[in-house]
Design a protein around this motif. Sequence first.
Motif, PDB file in Angstrom:
ATOM      1  N   HIS A 192       0.815  -1.212   0.000  1.00 59.50           N
ATOM      2  CA  HIS A 192       0.000   0.000   0.000  1.00 59.50           C
ATOM      3  C   HIS A 192       0.851   1.266   0.000  1.00 59.50           C
ATOM      4  CE1 HIS A 192      -4.441  -0.544   0.353  1.00 59.50           C
ATOM      5  NE2 HIS A 192      -4.022  -1.782   0.260  1.00 59.50           N
ATOM      6  N   LEU A 193       1.987   1.217   0.635  1.00 59.51           N
ATOM      7  CA  LEU A 193       2.859   2.389   0.655  1.00 59.51           C
ATOM      8  C   LEU A 193       3.608   2.557  -0.668  1.00 59.51           C
ATOM      9  CD1 LEU A 193       4.319   2.080   4.261  1.00 59.51           C
ATOM     10  CD2 LEU A 193       2.750   3.846   3.441  1.00 59.51           C
ATOM     11  N   PHE A 194       3.975   1.434  -1.285  1.00 55.57           N
ATOM     12  CA  PHE A 194       4.757   1.483  -2.522  1.00 55.57           C
ATOM     13  C   PHE A 194       4.194   0.497  -3.557  1.00 55.57           C
ATOM     14  CE2 PHE A 194       7.573   2.891   0.864  1.00 55.57           C
ATOM     15  CZ  PHE A 194       8.042   4.096   0.342  1.00 55.57           C
ATOM     16  N   PRO A 195       3.000   0.771  -4.081  1.00 50.85           N
ATOM     17  CA  PRO A 195       2.359  -0.147  -5.022  1.00 50.85           C
ATOM     18  C   PRO A 195       3.103  -0.294  -6.343  1.00 50.85           C
ATOM     19  CG  PRO A 195       1.139   1.915  -4.899  1.00 50.85           C
ATOM     20  CD  PRO A 195       2.155   1.954  -3.805  1.00 50.85           C
ATOM     21  N   LYS A 196       3.993   0.645  -6.667  1.00 50.55           N
ATOM     22  CA  LYS A 196       4.749   0.572  -7.915  1.00 50.55           C
ATOM     23  C   LYS A 196       5.995  -0.304  -7.788  1.00 50.55           C
ATOM     24  CE  LYS A 196       2.270   3.442 -10.467  1.00 50.55           C
ATOM     25  NZ  LYS A 196       1.591   2.988 -11.703  1.00 50.55           N
ATOM     26  N   ILE A 197       6.251  -0.808  -6.568  1.00 52.21           N
ATOM     27  CA  ILE A 197       7.382  -1.707  -6.352  1.00 52.21           C
ATOM     28  C   ILE A 197       6.873  -3.142  -6.361  1.00 52.21           C
ATOM     29  CG2 ILE A 197       9.147  -2.437  -4.697  1.00 52.21           C
ATOM     30  CD1 ILE A 197       9.368   0.435  -3.756  1.00 52.21           C
ATOM     31  N   SER A 198       7.547  -4.013  -7.077  1.00 51.22           N
ATOM     32  CA  SER A 198       7.116  -5.408  -7.189  1.00 51.22           C
ATOM     33  C   SER A 198       7.189  -6.106  -5.832  1.00 51.22           C
ATOM     34  CB  SER A 198       7.992  -6.157  -8.187  1.00 51.22           C
ATOM     35  OG  SER A 198       7.693  -7.547  -8.168  1.00 51.22           O
ATOM     36  N   HIS A 199       6.308  -7.083  -5.654  1.00 56.06           N
ATOM     37  CA  HIS A 199       6.237  -7.787  -4.369  1.00 56.06           C
ATOM     38  C   HIS A 199       7.494  -8.598  -4.054  1.00 56.06           C
ATOM     39  CE1 HIS A 199       4.819 -11.186  -6.948  1.00 56.06           C
ATOM     40  NE2 HIS A 199       5.437 -11.923  -6.034  1.00 56.06           N
ATOM     41  N   VAL A 200       8.341  -8.868  -5.051  1.00 54.80           N
ATOM     42  CA  VAL A 200       9.556  -9.635  -4.779  1.00 54.80           C
ATOM     43  C   VAL A 200      10.518  -8.867  -3.876  1.00 54.80           C
ATOM     44  CG1 VAL A 200       9.396 -10.954  -6.927  1.00 54.80           C
ATOM     45  CG2 VAL A 200      10.705  -8.819  -6.891  1.00 54.80           C
ATOM     46  N   HIS A 201      10.330  -7.554  -3.749  1.00 51.97           N
ATOM     47  CA  HIS A 201      11.214  -6.727  -2.926  1.00 51.97           C
ATOM     48  C   HIS A 201      10.646  -6.448  -1.524  1.00 51.97           C
ATOM     49  CE1 HIS A 201      13.548  -6.025  -6.548  1.00 51.97           C
ATOM     50  NE2 HIS A 201      12.479  -5.539  -7.162  1.00 51.97           N
ATOM     51  N   TYR A 202       9.422  -6.874  -1.269  1.00 52.28           N
ATOM     52  CA  TYR A 202       8.776  -6.515  -0.011  1.00 52.28           C
ATOM     53  C   TYR A 202       9.511  -7.001   1.243  1.00 52.28           C
ATOM     54  CZ  TYR A 202       4.691  -5.056  -2.772  1.00 52.28           C
ATOM     55  OH  TYR A 202       3.859  -4.431  -3.656  1.00 52.28           O
ATOM     56  N   PRO A 203      10.029  -8.235   1.269  1.00 53.16           N
ATOM     57  CA  PRO A 203      10.714  -8.666   2.499  1.00 53.16           C
ATOM     58  C   PRO A 203      11.854  -7.742   2.914  1.00 53.16           C
ATOM     59  CG  PRO A 203      10.259 -10.560   1.105  1.00 53.16           C
ATOM     60  CD  PRO A 203       9.916  -9.344   0.293  1.00 53.16           C
ATOM     61  N   GLU A 204      12.584  -7.218   1.933  1.00 61.00           N
ATOM     62  CA  GLU A 204      13.714  -6.343   2.273  1.00 61.00           C
ATOM     63  C   GLU A 204      13.265  -4.936   2.655  1.00 61.00           C
ATOM     64  OE1 GLU A 204      16.914  -7.124   2.757  1.00 61.00           O
ATOM     65  OE2 GLU A 204      16.178  -9.176   2.522  1.00 61.00           O
ATOM     66  N   ILE A 205      12.346  -4.359   1.873  1.00 55.34           N
ATOM     67  CA  ILE A 205      11.955  -2.982   2.203  1.00 55.34           C
ATOM     68  C   ILE A 205      11.086  -2.934   3.455  1.00 55.34           C
ATOM     69  CG2 ILE A 205      12.106  -2.305  -0.218  1.00 55.34           C
ATOM     70  CD1 ILE A 205       9.060  -2.083  -0.274  1.00 55.34           C
ATOM     71  N   SER A 206      10.511  -4.080   3.843  1.00 54.01           N
ATOM     72  CA  SER A 206       9.710  -4.093   5.078  1.00 54.01           C
ATOM     73  C   SER A 206      10.575  -3.761   6.299  1.00 54.01           C
ATOM     74  CB  SER A 206       9.036  -5.456   5.271  1.00 54.01           C
ATOM     75  OG  SER A 206       9.977  -6.468   5.561  1.00 54.01           O
ATOM     76  N   LYS A 207      11.839  -4.154   6.259  1.00 54.62           N
ATOM     77  CA  LYS A 207      12.743  -3.855   7.375  1.00 54.62           C
ATOM     78  C   LYS A 207      12.953  -2.350   7.511  1.00 54.62           C
ATOM     79  CE  LYS A 207      15.155  -8.185   6.322  1.00 54.62           C
ATOM     80  NZ  LYS A 207      16.413  -8.773   5.788  1.00 54.62           N
ATOM     81  N   ILE A 208      13.068  -1.689   6.371  1.00 56.92           N
ATOM     82  CA  ILE A 208      13.266  -0.230   6.373  1.00 56.92           C
ATOM     83  C   ILE A 208      12.017   0.476   6.881  1.00 56.92           C
ATOM     84  CG2 ILE A 208      13.727   1.768   4.892  1.00 56.92           C
ATOM     85  CD1 ILE A 208      15.170  -0.219   2.970  1.00 56.92           C
ATOM     86  N   ILE A 209      10.854   0.049   6.403  1.00 53.01           N
ATOM     87  CA  ILE A 209       9.592   0.687   6.796  1.00 53.01           C
ATOM     88  C   ILE A 209       9.303   0.460   8.271  1.00 53.01           C
ATOM     89  CG2 ILE A 209       7.086   0.638   6.431  1.00 53.01           C
ATOM     90  CD1 ILE A 209       7.721  -0.064   3.466  1.00 53.01           C
ATOM     91  N   ARG A 210       9.536  -0.748   8.737  1.00 54.69           N
ATOM     92  CA  ARG A 210       9.267  -1.058  10.145  1.00 54.69           C
ATOM     93  C   ARG A 210      10.161  -0.230  11.066  1.00 54.69           C
ATOM     94  NH1 ARG A 210       7.885  -7.114  12.238  1.00 54.69           N
ATOM     95  NH2 ARG A 210       7.070  -6.527  14.272  1.00 54.69           N
ATOM     96  N   LYS A 211      11.425  -0.075  10.691  1.00 51.98           N
ATOM     97  CA  LYS A 211      12.355   0.728  11.496  1.00 51.98           C
ATOM     98  C   LYS A 211      11.909   2.187  11.544  1.00 51.98           C
ATOM     99  CE  LYS A 211      17.304   1.539  12.107  1.00 51.98           C
ATOM    100  NZ  LYS A 211      17.289   3.012  12.213  1.00 51.98           N
ATOM    101  N   ALA A 212      11.458   2.707  10.402  1.00 53.65           N
ATOM    102  CA  ALA A 212      10.991   4.096  10.351  1.00 53.65           C
ATOM    103  C   ALA A 212       9.750   4.273  11.227  1.00 53.65           C
ATOM    104  CB  ALA A 212      10.685   4.500   8.914  1.00 53.65           C
TER     105      ALA A 212
END
Length: 355
Positions: free
Chosen positions: A304-324
């Motif tokens: 929902h935050l980054f719908p233009k990013i493919s789901h294959v990247h979600y596990p990695e960017i989730s760490k960044i979002i959770r920390k923020a």
Amino acid sequence: MVTPKFTPATPSFHAELKRRINNYFEEKGKSTTGNMTLYTKAIILLVAFVLVYVHLVFFTPPTWVAILECLVMGGIVAGIGFNVMHDGAHGSFSKYKWVNQLAAFSLNILGGSSFMWNVKHNVIHHAYTNVDGMDDDIDIQPWMRMSSTQPKYKMHKYQHLYFWLLYSLLYILWIFILDYNKYFRSKIGTVPLKKMSFADHVTFWAFKVFNLALYVALPVYVLGFIPWLVGFLVFATFAGLLISIVFQLAHTVEHTAFPVPDVNTGRLEDEWAVHQLKTTANFATDNKLVSWLVGGLNFQIEHHLFPKISHVHYPEISKIIRKACEEYNIPYIVYPKTRYAIVSHVTFLKQMGRA
């Protein structure tokens, strides 16, 4: 309903998130779109769909095998929707626009309308998540009450029991009723449908006829009415249940919010990104099998935050979002296991039915 507006924030949490995510992709030298892992999965799912369909219709396996294959086909259809169509519709499947359009177009083959989906999901749901009167995903009235702002009827007391049946009917209702309802009303909920071009009209009707031939006429002609009916109901209800439960676990659980615009200003309380975090939940993010099957939709916050990013990247960017979120003291809702999210959804339905 007047279209609500989000409250601007200074500094913007959304801007900070975008900065951090952009830095991640620049440092890693990665594209934000899909990769060979996704393309391989897409080929597996699409080939499996063709093989199972052909075997069911033209090679007539024994009844118990046919029923199992119908269940498998229901799972494949849901999987194509989650993994191929969904990323394509958001423009994240590939860096090439035509490939994204082709991936999104798979919905027309599966029985739905990519035009209706784009307006319902990309335009409305992603903008006004869990806002009653705007988000069509929580409008299951009068059968279910999905928000405290919706009217409550006596039958809602039991919605936590009968929702399984309603969710199972989603796919059948979607391809035979709901798309037509949107088409003839020119509305999705209370939101006017964007103007359809001549090509849009032709595509809508051409593929509705094609779907009737593919899923009804041809199987009935080859197999007979009763075998088709049994097989279709098994396939369609399983697909409907999978699609419904995955999307509902993302937004209609105990801890998600259902914001109401201010009566006088029409504004929602938060900026858009914070609104998404408060109205969305993740589940089973450490389970690689679940992530593979549902196309990363268990990482619904990231989507929902980054719908233009493919789901294959979600596990990695989730760490960044959770920390923020931890730094800014903003909720980040996650259920460690799928069954916990299902229990929370059932509890939520029970609360809505009795409150």
